[in-house]
Design a protein around this motif. Structure first.
Motif, PDB file in Angstrom:
ATOM      1  N   ASP A 188      -7.948  10.156   3.365  1.00 46.95           N
ATOM      2  CA  ASP A 188      -8.746   8.969   3.068  1.00 46.95           C
ATOM      3  C   ASP A 188      -8.763   8.707   1.562  1.00 46.95           C
ATOM      4  OD1 ASP A 188     -10.605  10.745   1.942  1.00 46.95           O
ATOM      5  OD2 ASP A 188     -11.982  10.642   3.649  1.00 46.95           O
ATOM      6  N   ALA A 189      -9.542   7.730   1.153  1.00 50.13           N
ATOM      7  CA  ALA A 189      -9.566   7.328  -0.260  1.00 50.13           C
ATOM      8  C   ALA A 189     -10.067   8.444  -1.165  1.00 50.13           C
ATOM      9  CB  ALA A 189     -10.434   6.079  -0.431  1.00 50.13           C
ATOM     10  N   GLN A 190     -10.826   9.392  -0.600  1.00 51.97           N
ATOM     11  CA  GLN A 190     -11.339  10.531  -1.374  1.00 51.97           C
ATOM     12  C   GLN A 190     -10.411  11.740  -1.305  1.00 51.97           C
ATOM     13  OE1 GLN A 190     -13.598   8.670   0.773  1.00 51.97           O
ATOM     14  NE2 GLN A 190     -13.859   7.524  -1.138  1.00 51.97           N
ATOM     15  N   GLY A 191      -9.284  11.589  -0.638  1.00 56.19           N
ATOM     16  CA  GLY A 191      -8.341  12.695  -0.531  1.00 56.19           C
ATOM     17  C   GLY A 191      -8.676  13.689   0.561  1.00 56.19           C
ATOM     18  N   GLU A 192      -9.585  13.323   1.469  1.00 58.63           N
ATOM     19  CA  GLU A 192      -9.969  14.205   2.572  1.00 58.63           C
ATOM     20  C   GLU A 192      -9.128  13.886   3.808  1.00 58.63           C
ATOM     21  OE1 GLU A 192     -12.188  16.713   2.384  1.00 58.63           O
ATOM     22  OE2 GLU A 192     -12.452  16.247   0.254  1.00 58.63           O
ATOM     23  N   LEU A 193      -8.815  14.916   4.580  1.00 57.85           N
ATOM     24  CA  LEU A 193      -8.018  14.748   5.785  1.00 57.85           C
ATOM     25  C   LEU A 193      -8.755  13.901   6.819  1.00 57.85           C
ATOM     26  CD1 LEU A 193      -5.488  15.574   7.488  1.00 57.85           C
ATOM     27  CD2 LEU A 193      -6.861  17.491   8.327  1.00 57.85           C
ATOM     28  N   ILE A 194      -8.029  12.945   7.408  1.00 57.90           N
ATOM     29  CA  ILE A 194      -8.556  12.164   8.530  1.00 57.90           C
ATOM     30  C   ILE A 194      -8.010  12.811   9.810  1.00 57.90           C
ATOM     31  CG2 ILE A 194      -8.678   9.902   9.634  1.00 57.90           C
ATOM     32  CD1 ILE A 194      -7.982   8.682   6.885  1.00 57.90           C
TER      33      ILE A 194
END
Length: 260
Positions: A188-194
């Motif tokens: 995602d935009a925060q660099g977290e895995l979707i």
């Protein structure tokens, strides 16, 4: 899982690093022994670039795709259908897996048209005839497919490996389509895995620019495979040890699952 058909797109660090390629081949050997019907579609971008550099031919890209003139296409076909394809087959053979290397031009497997005149001999798949890989699967082989297609005039066309694998997964009505990548999945935009995505979320993330570059053909390949009848699609982190085996045998939550 016994007799499930699994189409695997193999590339990135999982192919480039010897320890990861050996682990991948070991996973495939274990999965084949479990009775799974495996099809491998491989990439080879770094190997193509390396040979072009040795031949003093410039590598040029547009929208993430290699601009492919006649000289580049000769190298693409040589590397994908020769060097890389046979290296994957040999790695599997060393683990006792009966693998057979083919390209999308064999048996009319992949037919394509030119995607964009500015890209030259880059194709988009218009039809898939899975008869040849089905024959190999029925005979107990693992088809290893190089992503080169035949064009309208029977010329060779360069196909994005993600796209080719997704098209083949759909045509085979595979239970699983797995893109083995060198990223954790879709971020995602925060660099977290979707962990899960559907078509509406993909469209929104593309519109906002969160999904961009090389991730676009990956999510499109997954969506296309699902729309054509594939059961499940996954963008898998190939850097994680035995990620493919853990996902298929243990349903481990690795990467991003794409749903219809």
């Amino acid at each position: 899982m016994h007799q499930s058909t699994v189409v695997i797109k193999y590339g990135g660090h999982a192919m480039d690093k010897p320890e990861l390629s050996r682990a991948f081949a070991g996973d495939l050997a274990l999965l084949a022994a479990q009775g799974m019907r495996l099809v491998v579609v491989h990439g080879g971008g770094p190997q193509i670039s390396a040979l072009l550099e040795r031949l003093h031919i410039e590598s040029r890209f547009a929208d993430g795709l290699r601009i492919t003139d006649a000289a580049v296409m000769e190298v693409v076909e040589m590397v994908l259908c020769g060097q890389v394809n046979k290296a994957v087959v040999s790695e599997l053979a060393a683990r006792g897996v009966a693998a057979a290397g083919i390209s999308g031009r064999d048996g009319g497997l992949l037919r394509a048209r030119r995607k964009n005149p500015a890209l030259g001999l880059v194709g988009e798949v218009v039809s898939v005839d899975p008869a040849l890989p089905r024959c190999l699967l029925d005979a107990g082989f693992v088809p290893v497919v190089a992503p080169v297609a035949s064009g309208p005039d029977h010329e060779a066309l360069n196909i994005n490996a993600d796209t080719a694998a997704g098209a083949l997964a759909g045509a085979l009505n595979a239970e699983y389509f797995v893109l083995v990548s060198d990223v954790p999945g879709v971020l995602d935009a925060q660099g977290e895995l979707i962990p899960r995505l559907d078509a509406a979320q993909i469209a929104a993330l593309r519109h906002s620019g969160v999904i961009s570059g090389g991730m676009i053909p990956k999510v499109e390949a997954c969506a296309g495979a699902l729309a054509a009848g594939c059961g499940r699609a996954l963008i898998l982190d190939g850097r994680a040890p035995s990620s493919l085996r853990r996902f298929l045998l243990e349903d481990a939550p690795l990467g991003t699952v794409v749903t219809p």
